[in-house]
Design a protein around this motif. Structure first.
Motif, PDB file in Angstrom:
ATOM      1  N   GLU A   1      -0.473   3.353  -5.300  1.00  0.00           N
ATOM      2  CA  GLU A   1      -1.065   2.990  -4.012  1.00  0.00           C
ATOM      3  C   GLU A   1      -1.669   1.597  -4.201  1.00  0.00           C
ATOM      4  OE1 GLU A   1      -4.621   5.178  -2.833  1.00  0.00           O
ATOM      5  OE2 GLU A   1      -3.908   5.144  -0.762  1.00  0.00           O
TER       6      GLU A   1
ATOM      7  N   GLU B   1      -3.320  -0.848   0.665  1.00  0.00           N
ATOM      8  CA  GLU B   1      -3.082   0.494   1.221  1.00  0.00           C
ATOM      9  C   GLU B   1      -4.299   1.385   1.017  1.00  0.00           C
ATOM     10  OE1 GLU B   1       1.723   0.514   0.212  1.00  0.00           O
ATOM     11  OE2 GLU B   1       0.321   1.476  -1.164  1.00  0.00           O
TER      12      GLU B   1
ATOM     13  N   THR C   1      -7.041   0.474   3.506  1.00  0.00           N
ATOM     14  CA  THR C   1      -6.738   1.001   4.841  1.00  0.00           C
ATOM     15  C   THR C   1      -7.045   2.494   4.902  1.00  0.00           C
ATOM     16  OG1 THR C   1      -4.948  -0.591   4.951  1.00  0.00           O
ATOM     17  CG2 THR C   1      -4.908   1.170   6.588  1.00  0.00           C
ATOM     18  N   ARG C   2      -6.648   3.215   3.867  1.00  0.00           N
ATOM     19  CA  ARG C   2      -6.852   4.668   3.859  1.00  0.00           C
ATOM     20  C   ARG C   2      -8.350   5.009   3.801  1.00  0.00           C
ATOM     21  NH1 ARG C   2      -7.213   8.651  -0.043  1.00  0.00           N
ATOM     22  NH2 ARG C   2      -6.795   7.250  -1.771  1.00  0.00           N
TER      23      ARG C   2
ATOM     24  N   ARG D   1      -9.829   4.421   7.182  1.00  0.00           N
ATOM     25  CA  ARG D   1      -9.315   5.365   8.182  1.00  0.00           C
ATOM     26  C   ARG D   1      -9.820   6.790   7.911  1.00  0.00           C
ATOM     27  NH1 ARG D   1      -3.551   5.656   7.075  1.00  0.00           N
ATOM     28  NH2 ARG D   1      -4.271   7.295   5.680  1.00  0.00           N
ATOM     29  N   ASP D   2      -9.698   7.271   6.688  1.00  0.00           N
ATOM     30  CA  ASP D   2      -9.982   8.686   6.398  1.00  0.00           C
ATOM     31  C   ASP D   2     -11.429   8.941   5.975  1.00  0.00           C
ATOM     32  OD1 ASP D   2      -7.339   8.915   6.901  1.00  0.00           O
ATOM     33  OD2 ASP D   2      -6.728   9.374   4.848  1.00  0.00           O
TER      34      ASP D   2
ATOM     35  N   GLU E   1     -13.951   9.619  -3.987  1.00  0.00           N
ATOM     36  CA  GLU E   1     -13.043  10.479  -3.213  1.00  0.00           C
ATOM     37  C   GLU E   1     -13.344  11.946  -3.478  1.00  0.00           C
ATOM     38  OE1 GLU E   1      -8.859   9.427  -2.585  1.00  0.00           O
ATOM     39  OE2 GLU E   1      -9.279   7.596  -3.716  1.00  0.00           O
TER      40      GLU E   1
END
Lengths: 486, 93
Positions: free
Chosen positions: A310, A314, A317-318, A321-322, A344
């Motif tokens: 990844e 990317e 962005t994740r 977003r998440d 995470e």
């Protein structure tokens, strides 16, 4: 208009990156920095007559992987060439490199705004997110390390023959800040792919800079100067800032810029002439007769494709977003993959992911700088965030829990019980506190009723004191207001 | 066909060799002869010969260490040494 705004800098970089492998590029000697001098040597990397090089598959795969991460075209067939020059750090008197058919061509590096120097991250230049094109990436062997004494030099050949990638940018960069972000952004991608540790201060990433200036609007390039001895990303920025100013000053006086190599002296904060380039180096490249061309299209490129991680962009962005983190937080997490993995896990089980990010990036990092060894289980952060969001404790109490959590890591729920911090959200208990407050502070009640809305704070303070800080402040506020307006 | 020329003085300076004028002249003619011999290869018509495809499995090596030479044997070839370094004339560009 200041004089410098009439001029534009044109910058291209050649970045050498040590490829992380167990062994050297063309022999099985160990590729290890810092070991006793001249102990990782064999006939191949010493250039003894009759020895033959055999390419390291892993070094080729990691170079292809780098190309894939940077959007390069991968050559189906790549070739090695000999670059001839006579210098004691190269035992064969030639370096095996790639000339006509490098492994990777094209591609680019997008400049991450948060990898610009701190004080210009808000500038238009940083926010532009420009993509800097690459010319090529080729694979070659590194040279030995030289030590210079008064009247002679000493050579440690351990580094000779270790795999080295050369990443060449187009002359697309226009400022020292962009060069700074280019190197940081590139490094982050190399780290993500586990290709290299790419630490400039350890020589794992080395950078030559070509820089010229021209009047804004002019198409033709000015005479370029090569800068050497750049040992950190911030050093590159400082050297460029100095050199661009030097060239502009010379041009404004009508002086010609010499085509030369200049050495950056970080202590003096200036560049000095090393040699003029009257005669171009004649490396007499020719195809390496000891090596077959390398087919990458027979499985090698596919095996590299499977390793593409990844990418930092990317991941950012994740995360935004998440996890709902800010772009800045996303950038900090991306620059430290271990911390990011910890975050995470911490945020996985809770809807309060942004709260967890605040704790981890501010309070946690200042007490436990290494998330890979911390005894604090990441899930505890999610639990703590849920306790606050659910109203069981307030944010001031959360700070106490957090301090205790760092001191003796155990479940935040346990800590809340142990410290007796459970917030009082029971409305009948709170109502009783509020009645007490109203009875004890007639002055404040009068003031409030007369329109001094701030007077309510004295009543709230009374309740908080009485409840030893455990009252749910939002609820207290609500109850007091309803009682006072009755 | 004229013999191809090579600048022997340039090549000598790249190789850090000092040549006398006599040697320069002698080597110029000798190297010229070698080059003109090699030039005869250019006369061969190769337009119809297909390019050789490299083998699908090139001779690559797994990234596994093999033993290195001992420090002693490495240094035994060096004309001069000190502190486990191979010593050479001072080189600073």
């Amino acid at each position: 208009m200041s004089s410098s705004s009439k001029w534009e800098a044109v910058i291209g970089l050649e970045v050498h990156v040590q490829v992380r492998t167990r062994t050297k590029m063309f022999c099985g000697c160990v590729n290890q920095y810092g070991d006793p001098q001249n102990t990782h040597l064999c006939p191949v990397c010493l250039g003894l007559p009759g020895s033959l090089p055999v390419p390291n598959e892993e070094a080729i795969r990691k170079t292809i992987l780098t190309g894939l991460m940077l959007g390069c075209q991968i050559a189906p067939v790549a070739r090695f060439d000999r670059k001839n020059y006579f210098y004691p750090d190269m035992p064969k008197n030639y370096q095996i490199s790639q000339y006509d058919d490098p492994l990777c061509a094209g591609g680019g590096v997008t400049l991450d705004p948060f990898l610009f120097p701190k004080e210009i991250q808000e500038s238009d230049e940083a926010k532009a997110g420009r993509k800097i094109r690459l010319v090529r990436i080729h694979l070659e062997e590194d040279v030995a390390k030289s030590f210079h004494f008064e009247d002679r030099s000493g050579i440690d050949f351990n580094r000779a023959g270790t795999p080295l990638m050369e990443i060449v940018s187009e002359a697309d960069l226009r400022s020292p800040g962009e060069a700074f972000s280019f190197l940081g952004s590139l490094r982050q991608i190399l780290l993500a792919g586990n290709v290299s540790d790419a630490d400039m201060e350890k020589g794992q990433m080395r950078c030559d800079v070509n820089v010229s200036v021209r009047p804004v609007g002019q198409k033709e390039y000015g005479t370029k100067v090569e800068l050497k001895n750049l040992n950190s990303i911030s050093g590159v920025r400082r050297a460029l800032t100095y050199e661009i100013a030097r060239q502009i000053a010379a041009c404004e006086k009508g002086e010609a810029i010499a085509h030369e190599t200049r050495r950056w002296d970080d202590e003096a904060g200036a560049t000095f002439t090393m040699r003029t380039k009257e005669k171009a180096h004649d490396y007499r490249y020719f195809p390496e007769p000891d090596l077959l061309p390398v087919r990458t299209d027979q499985g090698l490129a596919d095996s590299a494709r499977k390793l593409v991680p990844e990418l930092p962009s990317e991941l950012q962005t994740r995360l935004a977003r998440d996890f709902g983190v800010t772009p800045y937080q996303a950038s900090v997490l991306t620059s430290d993959r271990i911390l990011c993995g910890y975050y995470e896990k911490a945020a996985a089980g809770t809807p309060n992911k942004a709260l967890v990010a605040n704790w981890i990036l501010n309070d946690f990092l200042s007490t436990q700088p290494d998330p890979s060894t911390t005894p604090v289980r990441p899930e505890f952060f999610g639990e703590l965030a849920d306790l606050v969001a659910g109203g069981a404790i307030n944010s001031a109490q959360a700070k106490k829990v957090f301090t205790e959590l760092m001191a003796s890591p155990t479940s935040p729920r346990e800590i809340v019980k142990k410290l007796g911090l459970e917030q009082i959200s029971d409305s009948s208990a709170l109502s009783a506190y509020c009645d007490e407050a109203i009875a004890a502070n007639p002055r404040s009640v009068e003031d409030y009723k007369a329109g001094k809305m701030n007077a309510i704070n004295a009543l709230k303070g009374f309740v908080m004191k009485k409840s030893q800080g455990k009252a749910n402040p939002a609820q207290v506020d609500e109850i007091l207001r309803s009682k006072l307006s009755a | 066909m004229s013999a191809p020329q090579i600048n022997v003085s340039d090549v000598a300076s790249l190789a850090r060799l000092t040549l006398t004028p006599e040697e320069t002249a002698k080597f110029s003619s000798q190297i010229g002869q070698i080059l003109s011999h090699m030039d005869s290869l250019k006369q061969i018509e190769t337009g119809n010969v297909p390019e050789v495809t490299p083998p699908a499995q090139p001779n690559l090596r797994k990234d596994e260490p093999t033993p290195s030479l001992s420090l002693q044997s490495v240094l035994s070839n060096a004309p001069a040494q000190a502190n486990d370094l191979i010593v050479v004339p001072k080189i600073v560009e």
